[in-house]
Enzyme design. Structure first.
Site, PDB file in Angstrom:
ATOM      1  NE  ARG A 168      -3.774  -2.261   0.178  1.00 31.41           N
ATOM      2  CZ  ARG A 168      -3.478  -3.439  -0.388  1.00 31.41           C
ATOM      3  NH1 ARG A 168      -2.369  -3.592  -1.097  1.00 31.41           N
ATOM      4  NH2 ARG A 168      -4.303  -4.449  -0.282  1.00 31.41           N
ATOM      5  CB  SER A 242      -9.276  -1.756   4.161  1.00 30.20           C
ATOM      6  OG  SER A 242      -9.693  -2.977   3.644  1.00 30.20           O
ATOM      7  CD  GLU A 338      -6.079   0.679   2.182  1.00 22.35           C
ATOM      8  OE1 GLU A 338      -5.894  -0.390   2.770  1.00 22.35           O
ATOM      9  OE2 GLU A 338      -6.812   0.797   1.190  1.00 22.35           O
TER      10      GLU A 338
HETATM   11  C1  LIG Z   1     -15.563  -0.498  -1.285  1.00 26.03           C
HETATM   12  C2  LIG Z   1     -14.074  -0.250  -1.472  1.00 26.03           C
HETATM   13  C3  LIG Z   1     -13.217  -1.345  -1.602  1.00 26.03           C
HETATM   14  C4  LIG Z   1     -11.833  -1.123  -1.777  1.00 26.03           C
HETATM   15  N1  LIG Z   1     -11.027  -2.232  -1.919  1.00 26.03           N
HETATM   16  C5  LIG Z   1      -9.700  -2.061  -2.121  1.00 26.03           C
HETATM   17  C6  LIG Z   1      -8.843  -3.198  -2.303  1.00 26.03           C
HETATM   18  O1  LIG Z   1      -9.287  -4.344  -2.297  1.00 26.03           O
HETATM   19  N2  LIG Z   1      -7.520  -2.978  -2.487  1.00 26.03           N
HETATM   20  C7  LIG Z   1      -6.996  -1.712  -2.532  1.00 26.03           C
HETATM   21  O2  LIG Z   1      -5.774  -1.595  -2.718  1.00 26.03           O
HETATM   22  N3  LIG Z   1      -7.780  -0.625  -2.382  1.00 26.03           N
HETATM   23  C8  LIG Z   1      -9.116  -0.762  -2.184  1.00 26.03           C
HETATM   24  N4  LIG Z   1      -9.923   0.349  -2.016  1.00 26.03           N
HETATM   25  C9  LIG Z   1      -9.329   1.683  -2.072  1.00 26.03           C
HETATM   26  C10 LIG Z   1      -9.411   2.349  -3.475  1.00 26.03           C
HETATM   27  O3  LIG Z   1     -10.286   1.642  -4.294  1.00 26.03           O
HETATM   28  C11 LIG Z   1      -8.032   2.396  -4.149  1.00 26.03           C
HETATM   29  O4  LIG Z   1      -7.091   3.034  -3.337  1.00 26.03           O
HETATM   30  C12 LIG Z   1      -8.111   3.136  -5.501  1.00 26.03           C
HETATM   31  O5  LIG Z   1      -6.894   2.984  -6.208  1.00 26.03           O
HETATM   32  C13 LIG Z   1      -8.394   4.633  -5.332  1.00 26.03           C
HETATM   33  O6  LIG Z   1      -8.669   5.163  -6.603  1.00 26.03           O
HETATM   34  P1  LIG Z   1      -9.365   6.577  -6.754  1.00 26.03           P
HETATM   35  O7  LIG Z   1      -9.306   6.933  -8.193  1.00 26.03           O
HETATM   36  O8  LIG Z   1     -10.710   6.545  -6.143  1.00 26.03           O
HETATM   37  O9  LIG Z   1      -8.369   7.489  -5.911  1.00 26.03           O
HETATM   38  P2  LIG Z   1      -8.715   8.802  -5.092  1.00 26.03           P
HETATM   39  O10 LIG Z   1      -9.443   8.423  -3.845  1.00 26.03           O
HETATM   40  O11 LIG Z   1      -9.341   9.806  -5.978  1.00 26.03           O
HETATM   41  O12 LIG Z   1      -7.250   9.292  -4.692  1.00 26.03           O
HETATM   42  C14 LIG Z   1      -6.468   8.528  -3.800  1.00 26.03           C
HETATM   43  C15 LIG Z   1      -5.079   9.179  -3.702  1.00 26.03           C
HETATM   44  O13 LIG Z   1      -4.435   9.119  -4.967  1.00 26.03           O
HETATM   45  C16 LIG Z   1      -4.140  10.425  -5.449  1.00 26.03           C
HETATM   46  N5  LIG Z   1      -4.402  10.394  -6.903  1.00 26.03           N
HETATM   47  C17 LIG Z   1      -5.538   9.980  -7.519  1.00 26.03           C
HETATM   48  N6  LIG Z   1      -5.366  10.005  -8.852  1.00 26.03           N
HETATM   49  C18 LIG Z   1      -4.108  10.463  -9.082  1.00 26.03           C
HETATM   50  C19 LIG Z   1      -3.343  10.734 -10.254  1.00 26.03           C
HETATM   51  N7  LIG Z   1      -3.838  10.516 -11.484  1.00 26.03           N
HETATM   52  N8  LIG Z   1      -2.087  11.218 -10.107  1.00 26.03           N
HETATM   53  C20 LIG Z   1      -1.563  11.447  -8.872  1.00 26.03           C
HETATM   54  N9  LIG Z   1      -2.246  11.217  -7.733  1.00 26.03           N
HETATM   55  C21 LIG Z   1      -3.498  10.727  -7.836  1.00 26.03           C
HETATM   56  C22 LIG Z   1      -5.072  11.360  -4.697  1.00 26.03           C
HETATM   57  O14 LIG Z   1      -4.531  12.660  -4.620  1.00 26.03           O
HETATM   58  C23 LIG Z   1      -5.128  10.672  -3.350  1.00 26.03           C
HETATM   59  O15 LIG Z   1      -3.976  10.977  -2.614  1.00 26.03           O
HETATM   60  C24 LIG Z   1     -11.316   0.169  -1.845  1.00 26.03           C
HETATM   61  C25 LIG Z   1     -12.193   1.283  -1.733  1.00 26.03           C
HETATM   62  C26 LIG Z   1     -13.556   1.059  -1.562  1.00 26.03           C
HETATM   63  C27 LIG Z   1     -14.486   2.239  -1.483  1.00 26.03           C
END
Ligand SMILES: Cc1cc2nc3c(=O)[nH]c(=O)nc-3n(C[C@H](O)[C@H](O)[C@H](O)COP(=O)(O)OP(=O)(O)OC[C@H]3O[C@@H](n4cnc5c(N)ncnc54)[C@H](O)[C@@H]3O)c2cc1C
Length: 342
Positions: A168, A242, A338
């Protein structure tokens, strides 16, 4: 000529974070291309503002309105880029939905990412915390990425080594934090694919479906079914998956804990340390299904904090802090959040 920036002020972020927190961004740009980022950097009113990059908002906790500029990644595109003797290289633009991208690779007959099905969010965010699930993580298939470097205004290319992936974690949480905006990610998918059924729950689901030699698509369907059973859908109840990382402790600490708590759930790591199941620790502290105001702990999964309706970011944080304090007191183990706190 590039189209004008899609710039908005006092923009609601309620539908841009899966906790459903009702916060606003003082300024907001929908980023459709690298040109948009060049334009932001060239505009002194925008370039001076603190920045928050958002994809799907599924790994952030908004503690207050954001007084700076939100860059919402919306650049799209998927392509098979090339191949070498052992791999097919595919690329996806940052604004693509992660699960949609995984399904697209499977439709192209390119297996590899199936264990990571149904993880919410965008492709661009997937390297940030090296997403992982069901015995697989992004780093195993990552090839390279392109990012816009706000300090130089240049597009940089980063290899797997440059990204310093760990559990992570990646360079984007450290040296490149607040500096690099990921534009495009490419993956090397194996030509000689083997199913990855190392995760016991997935192997059991495959067996229960009577599958002896499952295809990647069948594994994706099994992962999707397990996730739907276990995790709350953010469209129904706000959450960020999580909320805590599994803490890693020394063999000596695990030995000491096991003597006091024989049911302790732990997994041996390659370096001899142990990962503890944070969900188990939280459950043992009696938090599963409990609430503090409108912030709650999910009934089925103690690792997941939920917005029961109308919670703000500080309500969720207050609950997280109370849980952290209890786990620290009972087990002497620190559990880290996380999601990114903003
Ligand atoms: C129901 C649920 C289940 C999940 N299960 C998992 C799992 O099994 N495994 C896991 O690893 N994660 C899991 N997650 C967490 C999440 O899905 C991941 O971390 C995912 O990669 C976040 O993507 P996002 O586009 O929503 O990021 P955001 O929430 O929009 O951003 C997260 C971080 O990344 C940065 N960021 C986003 N896009 C960019 C970019 N293009 N360039 C630079 N920085 C950027 C943001 O500034 C922030 O710091 C889960 C979340 C939920 C809601």
């Amino acid at each position: 000529m590039a189209p004008p920036l899609d710039l908005r002020h006092d923009h609601s972020l309620r539908h841009l974070n899966t906790f459903g927190i009702d916060a606003k961004a003082a300024s907001y740009v929908r980023v459709r291309s690298t040109e948009d980022l060049h334009a932001v950097r060239a505009d002194p009113r925008l370039s001076a503002l603190p920045r928050l990059v958002l994809g799907g908002g599924s790994n952030v906790l908004l503690l207050a309105d954001f007084s700076g500029l939100v860059l919402h990644m919306a650049n799209l595109g998927l392509a098979v880029w090339g191949e070498d003797a052992d791999h097919v290289i595919v690329t996806a633009q940052a604004g693509e939905n992660w699960h949609g991208f995984v399904q697209w690779t499977l439709e192209q007959g390119l297996p590899g990412l199936e264990n990571l099905s149904l993880i919410p969010g965008s492709v661009g965010a997937s390297p940030i915390q090296n997403i992982g699930a069901y015995g697989s993580e992004l780093a195993e298939y990552f090839h390279a990425l392109k990012a816009f470097d706000f300090s130089s205004g240049e597009v940089i290319v980063l290899s797997k080594h440059d990204c310093a992936f760990a559990y992570r974690d990646s360079v984007f949480k450290h040296a490149l934090r607040d500096r690099a905006v990921i534009l495009e990610v490419s993956f090397a998918l194996p030509k000689r694919w083997q199913p990855n059924l190392r995760y016991a729950e997935l192997a059991a689901e495959i067996a229960a479906r009577g599958l002896v030699e499952p295809t990647a698509k069948e594994i994706s369907e099994a992962v999707t079914a397990i996730r739907k059973r276990k995790l709350p859908d953010p469209a129904v109840i706000g959450n960020a998956g999580s909320f805590f990382k599994n803490p890693v402790v020394s063999a000596a600490k695990r030995h000491e804990l096991l003597a006091q708590h024989p049911g302790l759930v732990s997994y041996l790591q390659t370096d001899g340390s142990y990962k503890l199941a944070a969900g188990w620790l939280i459950e043992q502290c009696g938090w599963k299904g409990k609430s503090l105001g409108a912030a709650g702990v999910h009934e089925k999964q103690a690792l997941v904090l939920v917005n029961r309706g109308g919670a703000n970011g500080k309500d969720i944080l207050r609950l997280a802090d109370a849980i952290r304090a209890d786990v620290g007191e009972k087990y002497g183990v620190a559990i880290e959040s996380e999601p990114v706190l903003v």
